[in-house]
Design an enzyme around this catalytic site. Structure first.
Site: not given
Ligand code: UDP
Ligand code: GAL
Ligand code: MN
Length: 343
Positions: A114-116, A204-205, A225-226, A237, A293
């Protein structure tokens, strides 16, 4: 005038010199600290699987009995509730592919862009998935986006197809992430349950970099979680606010919401409950610490996963070398929060 200019240049040069002189030892201290931290974290003993044979596991399928729980004495290969934790070296990929082909398993892969996030991540996510994700089985991609016409044209292998579904773009990134739970439960009910046996939901990232195959399929599948799989529980957390429905005092593991899956029925139940809890929190004006999460972790504490994936299945290279990780199957892509997240 000229004298002042020369003096200013000298001053700026001196400031740069001082900064450089300070920067070098400071970076050394930071790198050293992170190395020492990683070293000590890996010295801490991980809990170990108490079962001797795969036959003693609560089986997701017949092939699980062949899992070699002793092949990785360095890591935890099963949970206290007898679910396997899948690591390289424990399984025979051929046996899993054969079993799932015979059973007629098929997989839905759900991803939101979604979005960018679409411009930056979707193409490499899908292209890499075509090289590594469930290659032995039929796969249907469900891509949710606010701009369907921008979804790249990916060349798909036979038995693989892609559906693009339009979703509204929530103004807050927290809602884009959390509201996935609602959309996932709806698409399972309306479409997926008639076509696919299993569902996997991905952020998606990330980019696939190695086999992410049928050994990962099970009734309810969660990922370690890694950043936390080697840490003591008190550092997890979890949401610690008693006002949130995601509140937890303790748990089993810290699961990462970037990857979860299971049978369509289990993923529907999981996403429905998480969505209800997210809405309950909104009614009470609270938001869980790590959004979806935190709710996922709470759900998986109350409903134990039948299969757990090691961090090979979603590794962050910035952690650095870890001898536990013999293969990386999916890698975190770089985050560009400042430019990608709107609010
Ligand atoms: N996402 C998206 N657009 C946004 C924010 C989030 O599509 O503006 C979706 C995308 O699949 C992304 C997921 O929601 O991978 C979770 O967000 P993000 O990866 O930013 O969270 P993080 O893994 O960094 O906690
Ligand atoms: C970060 C991760 C977040 C969330 C968090 C939990 O490393 O980027 O998406 O999982 O850990 O503490
Ligand atoms: Mn992510």
């Amino acid at each position: 005038m000229g004298y002042c200019k020369i003096q200013c240049v000298h001053k700026t040069r001196s400031i740069w010199k001082i900064m450089l002189i300070l920067c070098v030892p400071l970076s050394c201290v930071l790198i050293f600290r992170s190395l020492v931290f990683t070293f000590f974290v890996h010295l801490m003993p991980m809990s170990k699987c108490s079962l001797e044979s795969g036959k003693m596991l609560t089986l997701d399928n017949a092939v699980d009995a062949s899992l070699d729980l002793l092949s990785r004495p360095d890591v935890q290969t099963c949970t206290s509730w007898k679910a396997p934790i899948i690591w390289e070296g424990m399984f025979d990929p051929y046996l899993y592919d054969k079993e799932h082909k015979e059973e007629g398993s098929s997989v839905a892969l759900i991803v939101f862009a979604v979005g960018r996030y679409l411009d930056v991540y979707l193409e490499s996510f899908l292209n890499s998935s075509e090289h590594h994700f469930m290659l032995a089985l039929p796969v249907t991609y469900y891509v949710f986006t606010d701009i369907p016409e921008k979804v790249p044209d990916i060349k798909l292998a036979p038995q693989r197809s892609l559906k693009v579904i339009k979703v509204e773009r929530h103004s807050r990134w927290q809602d884009i992430s959390m509201m996935r739970m609602k959309t996932i439960s709806e698409v399972i009910e309306e479409d997926i349950r008639h076509h696919c046996t299993y569902v996997f939901c991905f952020d998606v990232d990330q980019v696939f970099s190695g086999r992410f195959g049928s050994e990962a399929l099970g009734d309810t599948v969660a990922l370690l979680h890694a950043h936390f799989y080697h840490l003591p529980k008190n550092l997890f957390t979890y949401d610690r606010n008693p006002k949130s429905t995601a509140y937890m005092e303790t748990g089993d593991f810290y699961y990462h919401a970037a990857v979860f899956g299971g049978s369509w029925k289990s993923v529907k139940a999981l996403t429905e409950t998480c969505y209800q809890n997210i809405m309950e929190d909104k009614k009470n004006n609270v938001e869980a610490l790590w959004h979806d999460e935190s709710h996922l972790n709470k759900y998986l504490w109350l409903h134990k996963p039948s299969r757990v994936l090691s961090p090979e299945y979603c590794w962050d290279n910035s952690i650095g070398y870890s001898r536990d990780i013999q293969v990386t199957r999916l890698l975190w892509a770089p985050k560009y929060y400042d430019t990608l997240r709107t609010f």
